[in-house]
Design a protein around this motif. Structure first.
Motif, PDB file in Angstrom:
ATOM      1  N   GLN A   1       0.668  -1.173  -0.088  1.00  0.00           N
ATOM      2  CA  GLN A   1      -0.149  -0.129  -0.001  1.00  0.00           C
ATOM      3  C   GLN A   1       1.022   1.381  -0.005  1.00  0.00           C
ATOM      4  N   PHE A   2       2.287   1.271   0.246  1.00  0.00           N
ATOM      5  CA  PHE A   2       3.017   2.305   0.067  1.00  0.00           C
ATOM      6  C   PHE A   2       2.729   2.755  -1.460  1.00  0.00           C
ATOM      7  N   PRO A   3       2.947   4.169  -1.444  1.00  0.00           N
ATOM      8  CA  PRO A   3       2.903   4.838  -2.743  1.00  0.00           C
ATOM      9  C   PRO A   3       3.789   4.124  -3.903  1.00  0.00           C
ATOM     10  N   ASN A   4       3.125   3.594  -4.949  1.00  0.00           N
ATOM     11  CA  ASN A   4       3.874   3.216  -6.051  1.00  0.00           C
ATOM     12  C   ASN A   4       4.866   2.187  -5.792  1.00  0.00           C
ATOM     13  N   SER A   5       4.582   1.227  -4.937  1.00  0.00           N
ATOM     14  CA  SER A   5       5.621   0.391  -4.351  1.00  0.00           C
ATOM     15  C   SER A   5       5.532  -1.101  -5.149  1.00  0.00           C
ATOM     16  N   ILE A   6       6.699  -1.644  -5.185  1.00  0.00           N
ATOM     17  CA  ILE A   6       7.113  -2.931  -5.820  1.00  0.00           C
ATOM     18  C   ILE A   6       7.758  -3.869  -4.614  1.00  0.00           C
ATOM     19  N   VAL A   7       7.105  -5.038  -4.517  1.00  0.00           N
ATOM     20  CA  VAL A   7       7.403  -5.834  -3.450  1.00  0.00           C
ATOM     21  C   VAL A   7       8.414  -6.945  -4.173  1.00  0.00           C
TER      22      VAL A   7
ATOM     23  N   LEU B   1      -0.596  -1.900  15.369  1.00  0.00           N
ATOM     24  CA  LEU B   1       0.648  -1.759  15.058  1.00  0.00           C
ATOM     25  C   LEU B   1       1.273  -1.094  16.370  1.00  0.00           C
ATOM     26  N   PHE B   2       2.360  -1.684  16.909  1.00  0.00           N
ATOM     27  CA  PHE B   2       3.191  -1.327  18.188  1.00  0.00           C
ATOM     28  C   PHE B   2       4.277  -0.344  17.547  1.00  0.00           C
ATOM     29  N   LEU B   3       4.343   0.703  17.915  1.00  0.00           N
ATOM     30  CA  LEU B   3       5.206   1.553  17.413  1.00  0.00           C
ATOM     31  C   LEU B   3       6.265   1.766  18.392  1.00  0.00           C
ATOM     32  N   ARG B   4       6.130   1.847  19.559  1.00  0.00           N
ATOM     33  CA  ARG B   4       7.270   1.786  20.645  1.00  0.00           C
ATOM     34  C   ARG B   4       7.013   0.837  21.720  1.00  0.00           C
TER      35      ARG B   4
ATOM     36  N   ILE C   1      -1.247   1.763  17.591  1.00  0.00           N
ATOM     37  CA  ILE C   1      -2.474   1.978  16.855  1.00  0.00           C
ATOM     38  C   ILE C   1      -3.332   0.990  16.319  1.00  0.00           C
ATOM     39  N   LEU C   2      -4.627   1.163  16.332  1.00  0.00           N
ATOM     40  CA  LEU C   2      -5.404   0.010  15.445  1.00  0.00           C
ATOM     41  C   LEU C   2      -5.368   0.638  14.061  1.00  0.00           C
ATOM     42  N   LEU C   3      -5.142  -0.577  13.123  1.00  0.00           N
ATOM     43  CA  LEU C   3      -4.941  -0.429  11.596  1.00  0.00           C
ATOM     44  C   LEU C   3      -6.278  -0.616  11.067  1.00  0.00           C
ATOM     45  N   GLY C   4      -7.140  -1.068  11.336  1.00  0.00           N
ATOM     46  CA  GLY C   4      -8.444  -1.521  11.030  1.00  0.00           C
ATOM     47  C   GLY C   4      -8.235  -2.860   9.952  1.00  0.00           C
ATOM     48  N   GLU C   5      -9.317  -3.172   9.377  1.00  0.00           N
ATOM     49  CA  GLU C   5      -9.503  -4.593   8.536  1.00  0.00           C
ATOM     50  C   GLU C   5      -8.992  -4.399   7.211  1.00  0.00           C
TER      51      GLU C   5
ATOM     52  N   ALA D   1      -5.130   0.437   6.795  1.00  0.00           N
ATOM     53  CA  ALA D   1      -3.786   0.383   7.679  1.00  0.00           C
ATOM     54  C   ALA D   1      -2.966   1.351   7.267  1.00  0.00           C
ATOM     55  N   PHE D   2      -2.432   1.396   5.933  1.00  0.00           N
ATOM     56  CA  PHE D   2      -1.728   2.447   5.536  1.00  0.00           C
ATOM     57  C   PHE D   2      -1.862   3.812   5.722  1.00  0.00           C
TER      58      PHE D   2
END
Length: 282
Positions: free
Chosen positions: A48-54, A203-206, A232-236, A241-242
């Motif tokens: 979901q990161f902008p214009n990403s390739i995995v 997502l656990f940030l700290r 933070i809760l990321l949703g379904e 999430a992103f």
């Protein structure tokens, strides 16, 4: 005949007291590691990161509708993929899934070039280990220096850690072995754990005493009141999430526990570990 003169060297200049480095305002400018349980949605979030390739280094996930390349054949293909992705103007973010396999491929490639099955067989005072480190670290640096975003994934495991007072405890951390983990900790700006808060994806940030995370910015991932956000809760959906992650980077999301007190519960592995400890002590 006119003699050539040496060019006058440019005088070295240090930045002045008011010339401070300004951290980027774009989340894509930072390197990130997302680790968590298998199947939680790490790869989908990366996509979901902008214009990403995995770059898929584990067995290819045929059920995901994402832009990806199968890199399982080996390190040489990883290098070709990285160079091509950097040159491609349609790509802003390069993801490697997983960092564990990325390091393993670098190790296997160097060993194959030397005709051994493990670096320890070389007896060269660590020279082969250094070549592996340089290959892995160099690839990540190449992406960072290109201006593209860098996102890495890993799974999660419980690992014994020793405190300064000698006390030992279990912490939840990436499945990376010690060598790549040392490199990753120096490379990434953020390392987040993707797990569950109760029965909801979060997502656990700290981190805290039994969870390792890394949040390298003091002025990012704060709540609207300016207080550090831990979870933070990321949703379904991956898209939600992103969007939540990006909004949290912009200090627009509340911590999941901002109206309550107490520790946020971790994912189920903690419960399993606690049961194992009780069973062992009884």
């Amino acid at each position: 005949m006119k003699l050539k003169t040496k060019p006058t060297p440019t005088e070295y200049r240090l930045p002045g007291p008011d010339e401070m480095n300004e951290p980027p305002d774009n989340m894509l400018s930072y390197a990130m590691l997302i680790f968590g349980e298998k199947g939680i949605g790490k790869t989908s979030l990366c996509a979901q990161f902008p214009n990403s390739i995995v770059g898929m280094l584990e067995p290819r996930r045929k059920n995901l509708r994402i832009r990806m390349v199968d890199l399982s054949p080996g390190w040489e293909l990883v290098q070709k993929f990285t160079k091509a992705a950097i040159k491609d103007p349609t790509i802003e973010t390069i993801c490697y899934d997983t960092a564990d396999r990325l390091y393993e491929m670098a190790l296997n490639y160097i060993c194959e070039c030397k005709g051994v099955d493990h670096p320890s067989k070389m007896n060269d005072y660590g020279a082969t280990w250094k070549e592996i480190k340089d290959a892995f670290e160099g690839l990540l640096a190449t992406v960072q220096n290109s201006g593209k975003g860098l996102v890495l994934t890993s799974h999660a495991k419980w690992k014994e850690a020793e405190l300064r007072n000698g006390e030992k405890l279990q912490i939840l951390c990436p499945t990376l072995s010690d060598s790549p983990w040392t490199i990753i900790k120096a490379v990434v700006d953020y390392a987040f754990y993707y797990g569950y808060h109760g029965n909801k994806r979060a997502l656990f940030l700290r981190g805290h005493e039994d969870l390792w995370c890394a949040c390298g910015s003091e002025d990012r991932f704060l709540d609207p009141d300016g207080k550090p956000v831990r979870t933070i809760l990321l949703g379904e959906t991956p898209r939600l999430a992103f969007e939540t992650l990006d909004r949290s980077f912009g200090n627009l999301v509340w911590d999941v526990d901002h109206e309550t007190t107490g520790e946020a519960p971790l994912a189920s592995p903690q419960k399993k570990t606690e049961k194992a400890k009780k069973a062992k002590s009884s």
